[in-house]
Design a protein around this motif. Structure first.
Motif, mmCIF file in Angstrom:
data_model
loop_
_atom_site.group_PDB
_atom_site.id
_atom_site.type_symbol
_atom_site.label_atom_id
_atom_site.label_comp_id
_atom_site.label_asym_id
_atom_site.label_seq_id
_atom_site.Cartn_x
_atom_site.Cartn_y
_atom_site.Cartn_z
ATOM 1 N N ALA A 1 0.455 -0.934 -0.259
ATOM 2 C CA ALA A 1 -0.002 -0.355 -0.082
ATOM 3 C C ALA A 1 0.901 1.658 0.542
ATOM 4 C CB ALA A 1 -1.203 0.181 0.954
ATOM 5 N N ALA A 2 1.743 1.272 0.852
ATOM 6 C CA ALA A 2 2.778 2.283 0.352
ATOM 7 C C ALA A 2 3.687 2.954 -0.266
ATOM 8 C CB ALA A 2 3.970 2.358 2.193
ATOM 9 N N ALA A 3 3.796 2.004 -1.461
ATOM 10 C CA ALA A 3 4.131 1.560 -2.869
ATOM 11 C C ALA A 3 3.180 2.459 -3.569
ATOM 12 C CB ALA A 3 4.799 0.422 -3.168
ATOM 13 N N ALA A 4 1.905 2.438 -3.023
ATOM 14 C CA ALA A 4 1.068 2.738 -3.686
ATOM 15 C C ALA A 4 0.716 4.282 -3.064
ATOM 16 C CB ALA A 4 -0.227 2.056 -3.851
ATOM 17 N N HIS A 5 0.575 4.708 -2.675
ATOM 18 C CA HIS A 5 0.643 5.979 -1.684
ATOM 19 C C HIS A 5 -0.632 5.876 -1.585
ATOM 20 C CE1 HIS A 5 4.256 7.137 -2.716
ATOM 21 N NE2 HIS A 5 4.466 7.334 -4.197
ATOM 22 N N PHE A 6 -1.237 4.695 -0.404
ATOM 23 C CA PHE A 6 -2.347 4.447 -0.125
ATOM 24 C C PHE A 6 -2.521 3.510 1.357
ATOM 25 C CE2 PHE A 6 -4.538 3.269 -4.003
ATOM 26 C CZ PHE A 6 -5.555 4.951 -4.206
ATOM 27 N N SER A 7 -3.242 4.414 2.433
ATOM 28 C CA SER A 7 -3.417 3.678 3.784
ATOM 29 C C SER A 7 -4.075 2.329 3.123
ATOM 30 C CB SER A 7 -4.515 3.892 4.170
ATOM 31 O OG SER A 7 -5.794 4.241 3.821
ATOM 32 N N PRO A 8 -3.724 1.245 3.921
ATOM 33 C CA PRO A 8 -3.220 0.324 3.350
ATOM 34 C C PRO A 8 -4.831 0.163 3.983
ATOM 35 C CG PRO A 8 -1.682 0.680 5.272
ATOM 36 C CD PRO A 8 -2.431 1.772 5.565
ATOM 37 N N PHE A 9 -6.028 -0.011 4.279
ATOM 38 C CA PHE A 9 -7.364 -0.374 4.644
ATOM 39 C C PHE A 9 -7.732 0.045 2.635
ATOM 40 C CE2 PHE A 9 -11.555 1.491 5.005
ATOM 41 C CZ PHE A 9 -12.287 -0.493 5.204
ATOM 42 N N HIS A 10 -7.718 1.087 2.652
ATOM 43 C CA HIS A 10 -7.933 1.815 1.310
ATOM 44 C C HIS A 10 -7.897 1.019 -0.307
ATOM 45 C CE1 HIS A 10 -10.238 5.139 -0.516
ATOM 46 N NE2 HIS A 10 -8.816 5.209 -1.662
ATOM 47 N N PHE A 11 -6.150 0.641 0.360
ATOM 48 C CA PHE A 11 -5.433 0.514 -1.008
ATOM 49 C C PHE A 11 -6.007 -0.898 -1.406
ATOM 50 C CE2 PHE A 11 -2.351 -3.128 -2.273
ATOM 51 C CZ PHE A 11 -1.955 -2.647 -3.392
ATOM 52 N N HIS A 12 -6.376 -1.884 -0.303
ATOM 53 C CA HIS A 12 -7.095 -2.918 0.178
ATOM 54 C C HIS A 12 -9.034 -3.470 -1.240
ATOM 55 C CE1 HIS A 12 -9.043 -6.821 0.755
ATOM 56 N NE2 HIS A 12 -7.571 -7.637 0.941
ATOM 57 N N ARG A 13 -9.209 -2.639 -0.764
ATOM 58 C CA ARG A 13 -10.648 -2.012 -0.999
ATOM 59 C C ARG A 13 -10.473 -1.334 -2.754
ATOM 60 N NH1 ARG A 13 -14.349 1.440 -0.004
ATOM 61 N NH2 ARG A 13 -12.126 3.494 0.562
ATOM 62 N N ILE A 14 -9.439 -0.860 -2.634
ATOM 63 C CA ILE A 14 -9.376 0.130 -4.356
ATOM 64 C C ILE A 14 -8.859 -1.064 -4.724
ATOM 65 C CG2 ILE A 14 -8.290 1.686 -5.591
ATOM 66 C CD1 ILE A 14 -10.864 2.722 -4.466
ATOM 67 N N TYR A 15 -8.041 -1.474 -4.927
ATOM 68 C CA TYR A 15 -7.204 -3.094 -5.462
ATOM 69 C C TYR A 15 -8.002 -4.243 -6.283
ATOM 70 C CZ TYR A 15 -3.656 -6.263 -6.925
ATOM 71 O OH TYR A 15 -2.994 -6.913 -8.033
ATOM 72 N N HIS A 16 -9.010 -4.649 -4.813
ATOM 73 C CA HIS A 16 -9.926 -5.717 -4.749
ATOM 74 C C HIS A 16 -11.177 -5.057 -6.197
ATOM 75 C CE1 HIS A 16 -13.493 -8.140 -4.294
ATOM 76 N NE2 HIS A 16 -12.350 -9.008 -4.606
ATOM 77 N N ALA A 17 -11.674 -3.650 -5.917
ATOM 78 C CA ALA A 17 -12.369 -3.244 -6.280
ATOM 79 C C ALA A 17 -11.935 -3.157 -8.083
ATOM 80 C CB ALA A 17 -13.226 -2.770 -6.162
ATOM 81 N N MET A 18 -10.904 -3.068 -8.288
ATOM 82 C CA MET A 18 -10.360 -2.469 -9.807
ATOM 83 C C MET A 18 -9.318 -3.669 -10.479
ATOM 84 S SD MET A 18 -9.456 1.314 -9.354
ATOM 85 C CE MET A 18 -8.379 1.330 -11.312
ATOM 86 N N THR A 19 -9.617 -4.485 -9.756
ATOM 87 C CA THR A 19 -8.239 -5.607 -10.511
ATOM 88 C C THR A 19 -9.042 -6.877 -10.197
ATOM 89 O OG1 THR A 19 -7.483 -6.526 -8.224
ATOM 90 C CG2 THR A 19 -6.281 -5.045 -9.446
ATOM 91 N N GLY A 20 -10.847 -6.863 -8.892
ATOM 92 C CA GLY A 20 -11.639 -8.431 -9.211
ATOM 93 C C GLY A 20 -10.992 -9.226 -8.230
ATOM 94 N N GLU A 21 -9.633 -8.503 -7.763
ATOM 95 C CA GLU A 21 -8.342 -10.504 -7.222
ATOM 96 C C GLU A 21 -8.546 -9.685 -5.498
ATOM 97 O OE1 GLU A 21 -5.812 -12.627 -9.037
ATOM 98 O OE2 GLU A 21 -5.048 -10.781 -9.834
ATOM 99 N N THR A 22 -7.822 -10.013 -4.856
ATOM 100 C CA THR A 22 -7.129 -9.052 -3.716
ATOM 101 C C THR A 22 -5.264 -9.638 -4.020
ATOM 102 O OG1 THR A 22 -7.148 -11.433 -1.985
ATOM 103 C CG2 THR A 22 -9.190 -10.134 -2.268
ATOM 104 N N VAL A 23 -5.174 -8.662 -2.825
ATOM 105 C CA VAL A 23 -3.359 -7.826 -3.472
ATOM 106 C C VAL A 23 -3.430 -9.364 -2.669
ATOM 107 C CG1 VAL A 23 -1.873 -7.349 -2.013
ATOM 108 C CG2 VAL A 23 -3.823 -5.753 -2.556
#
Length: 186
Positions: free
Chosen positions: A75-97
């Motif tokens: 999440a830090a590499a993407a400049h997101f908080s861990p919680f927000h990154f996990h939600r955004i990542y799953h919504a945009m890619t269809g799979e969890t980190v």
């Protein structure tokens, strides 16, 4: 109409369009209100920025497959908080980190099983960040449906088999990386 009591102080139109930004499957909500050209540009720019940040995280993951990856670092590499990154990542890619990390590790390990046939399976598993051969074996079989040894054996059988060809001096063994079906009877 008074919108001061809405969640986050947003009017419903803004909330719906932000949902579309995060999850395109919610696009049916966007048709409730017309978008101005400026609003559409903001959404497009935000989606582009989110995509770039997701790709940055995926690049980080691929460069660090050999070590333990934790959500906070990705999440830090993407400049997101861990919680927000996990939600955004799953919504945009269809799979969890975690699913992405596991999939990439398994795909790379499978490729290496075939490229390095003399290397023990355990070494390849450890090279790609699996904590033990048992963890790797379970994950590999769950993903590919066969064990790593069976996968390697089947790949080698199909793609690296020794062809025996008849020649003037008798049968000669020839090794081809791709099977060749040429009749050499003279």
């Amino acid at each position: 109409v008074d919108y001061t009591g809405t969640v986050g102080g947003m009017i419903p139109m803004q909330r719906a369009h932000l949902s579309v930004l995060i999850d395109p499957r919610l696009s049916h909500f966007a048709y409730c209100w017309p978008l101005s050209e400026r609003s559409q540009r903001v959404i497009d720019n935000s989606r582009h920025e989110y995509n770039a940040r997701i790709h940055r995280a995926q690049d980080f993951i691929e460069k660090h497959l050999d070590r333990e990856l934790v959500l906070e670092d990705v999440a830090a590499a993407a400049h997101f908080s861990p919680f927000h990154f996990h939600r955004i990542y799953h919504a945009m890619t269809g799979e969890t980190v975690y699913q992405f990390i596991l999939r990439v590790r398994l795909e790379r390990a499978a490729s290496n099983l075939c490229q390095r046939p003399a290397e023990p399976v355990t070494n390849i598993a450890l090279d790609f960040g699996f904590s033990s051969s048992a963890t790797f074996a379970r994950a590999f079989k769950g993903f590919f449906g066969v064990s790593a040894s069976e996968y390697r054996r089947e790949y080698l059988r199909k793609n690296c088999k020794t062809q025996r060809k008849a020649s003037k001096v008798g049968d000669v063994a020839s090794s081809y990386s791709v099977p060749v079906d040429i009749d050499i009877n003279h």
